[in-house]
Structures are given as C-alpha cells and as structure tokens.
Design an enzyme around this catalytic site. Structure first.
Site, short mmCIF file in Angstrom:
data_model
loop_
_atom_site.label_atom_id
_atom_site.label_comp_id
_atom_site.label_asym_id
_atom_site.label_seq_id
_atom_site.Cartn_x
_atom_site.Cartn_y
_atom_site.Cartn_z
N ARG A 141 50.54 37.97 42.65
CA ARG A 141 49.68 38.82 41.84
C ARG A 141 50.40 39.33 40.58
NH1 ARG A 141 45.40 41.27 45.44
NH2 ARG A 141 45.14 42.87 43.87
N TYR A 144 49.25 39.11 36.79
CA TYR A 144 48.28 40.11 36.33
C TYR A 144 48.91 41.50 36.27
CZ TYR A 144 43.87 42.71 36.02
OH TYR A 144 42.85 43.54 35.63
N GLY A 147 51.78 41.56 33.76
CA GLY A 147 51.21 41.33 32.43
C GLY A 147 50.58 42.59 31.88
N ASN A 173 38.65 49.63 40.76
CA ASN A 173 37.59 48.68 41.16
C ASN A 173 36.23 49.07 40.60
OD1 ASN A 173 39.80 48.27 43.08
ND2 ASN A 173 38.39 46.85 44.07
N ARG A 185 36.04 38.83 44.31
CA ARG A 185 36.19 40.27 44.52
C ARG A 185 35.32 40.69 45.69
NH1 ARG A 185 36.80 43.08 38.57
NH2 ARG A 185 36.44 41.14 37.50
N GLN A 275 45.79 50.62 49.94
CA GLN A 275 45.01 51.78 49.51
C GLN A 275 44.88 51.77 48.00
OE1 GLN A 275 47.80 54.64 51.28
NE2 GLN A 275 46.10 55.45 52.45
#
Length: 311
Positions: A141, A144, A147, A173, A185, A275
């Site tokens: 991950r 992303y 970045g 989210n 997603r 979380q």
C-alpha cells in the site's frame, strides 16, 4: 466568478466537486487522464458553457490560466493504486510538483486532497492531525500512503520556500453515487455483491472499523477549506467520526437492499488498517464543518445509484 482547475475531475469525488463549483457560478477546467476517472461521471456537465474537459496526465506539466487549483488526481482504491504502483507514486509526487509549480507561477491558492492513509495502521485512536502515522514504507500500500505523505511534504515546502498559498485536507473513507463499481472499496463491494445476490466478502473477522462520510458532506468540507481564512493551511481531517465495524456495515447493506446474500470471510490483506476514525475538532473550529448525513440515509442513496449503474 473564478476559473478553477480540478485535477482528477472525472473521478468519484472530482465529479461531485466540479458540479458544486459550477453551481456556485464558477468556470471549471476538469483535468483527468481517465485511468480511474470516467467520462460518464461528468457527461451531464458537458453542455454547460462554463465547464471544460481536458484529457491530461498530471505527471506532465500543464500550462493554463486559472484562479484556483484542487489537486485530486490519483487512483484512491487499493485495487486501482496497486495495479500500477510506480505510476501511483509518480501521480502523487510528480503530479503535486507540477500542480504546485502552476500555483507558484500564477500566485494562486491550491488545495491538496490528501488521505487518512498517511496515518497508516494507527497506534493512536481516533486520529488527530498531530498524529505522525505508522506506515510500512515497503508494503504493497506504500505507493499510495507514501506518495500522499510526500505530496504533503512538497505542499508545505512550497509554502515555506515559495510562499505558495496551500490548503491540505486528509480525506477519510467517503462513499456515495458515482463510486466505481469495481474499485474494491468496502461500501461499493458490499452493495454490488448484495444487489447481485453474491456472497458478501469480509476480510478478517469483520471487527475492523471504518468511518464513512457521505460524498455531499465531504465536498462541503473541501469547499469550506479552500475558501477558509488566509494562513490556515491545515492539514485538516475531513470525515465522519461515526465508527462502524465491517460486520455492521454488511448488515446495514443487507437490510436496505433486502438481499439474501451470505457473509463469506477471507484472510486480511497486508497492511490493512484495523481502525480508522477522524478527530474533526479542527474542522469544526476552523471551517464550522461537521457531517450531516447519517450512514443509513447515505447508503440508501448510494444503493439507489448502484441499482441503475449495474442494471
């Protein structure tokens, strides 16, 4: 009336932002390379004389005249950003350099759509803006997460070094109409699976939590941040502090759709945070913003959209 550039403007959030800016009486230059953005998202805006679509990749410089920039360009779901991780990092980092360079040349304000992913798998819960994060720099991950973290660094360095007028928001989210049906997603996954009568796939034991912000609330927060007082740079969390487990979300989707889908449990992906919940005290104080749409209302609208989109 301002002429406003929205990079990533044909994406899920970008298209809603373009719509909002047009409704406020502005001219909008929507810039997107359509890697994850879709022309159908802005099709209803094409006849508007104040709307212009430009197919362009932000990793290449752009020379246009505008009054404000919202930098949203970057694939934002794991399925999409892991498809070409090198390009994802380049979009976040080189894209930020190019957009900041444009803002510097034009002496205009620029907003960066950053992400709660900068917090990684957090060791502090819920997450305030002061939390520095817990990110795996070599994980799947990271293209992303890192970045976006580097883009924030660039924004603040351009601000300090070149006096560029910046705003940085950390998006938690978000869901709503125009989400990509195949973006992987959790909200779109659960809804599409429920509507098709397929098993609802839950990773891990389903007890990991997320906070879900409806798109209209998110765009309101973004608009308020862009137009907030001079000198307030952020970063500022924009998200809904209501916290739900994956099981609770699945049950709500099943209840609203009336689907007979069964739950199917799969192993948890690498570096998937357990979380995620924003502290939004800063947004309340500086922007007078907090989310209004409850999960059930937002899911009902989103499910109505997907019924049409996948039929």
């Amino acid at each position: 009336m301002k002429r406003i550039l929205v990079s990533g403007g044909a994406g899920f959030l970008g298209s809603h932002l373009c719509e909002r800016l047009l409704n406020e009486g502005n001219e909008v230059l929507c810039v997107d390379n359509l890697f994850t953005g879709r022309k159908v998202n802005v099709h209803h805006l094409m006849d508007n004389k104040r709307f212009e679509f430009l197919r362009h990749d932000v990793t290449f410089p752009l020379f246009v005249e505008v009054d404000q920039i919202y930098n949203l360009a970057c694939p934002a779901s794991p399925v999409h950003y892991q498809f070409d991780p090198v390009q994802t990092t380049k979009t976040s980092v080189i894209g930020a350099i190019n957009m900041l360079g444009l803002a510097k040349r034009l002496k205009i304000r620029i907003l960066q759509a950053s992400t709660s992913e900068v917090y990684g798998d957090p060791e502090i819960h819920p997450q305030p803006e002061s939390y520095k994060g817990s990110v795996n720099t070599i994980g799947i991950r990271a293209c992303y997460d890192e970045g976006k973290r580097c883009a924030e660094t660039l924004f603040f360095d351009y601000h300090r070094q070149h006096k560029v007028d910046i705003k940085v928001m950390r998006i938690f989210n978000t869901y709503g109409p125009r989400m990509h049906p195949n973006d992987g997603r959790v909200v779109s996954n659960f809804i599409v699976q429920a509507l098709r009568g397929e098993d609802i796939t839950i990773f891990g034991d389903g007890m990991q939590t997320r906070s879900f912000c409806y798109v209209d609330d998110l765009i309101e927060g973004m608009y308020r941040l862009m137009n907030s007082r001079p000198g307030f740079t952020g970063p500022v969390n924009i998200g809904n502090p209501g916290e739900f487990t994956m099981l609770e979300l699945a049950e709500k989707v099943l209840q609203i759709t009336g689907s007979k889908s069964k739950l199917k449990f799969l192993p948890l992906p690498q570096d998937d945070p357990m979380q995620r919940q924003p502290v939004i005290d800063l947004a309340k104080k500086e922007l007078g913003w907090e989310p209004k749409v409850q999960l059930e209302e937002g899911l009902t609208k989103t499910i109505a959209y997907f019924k049409q989109a996948i039929s």
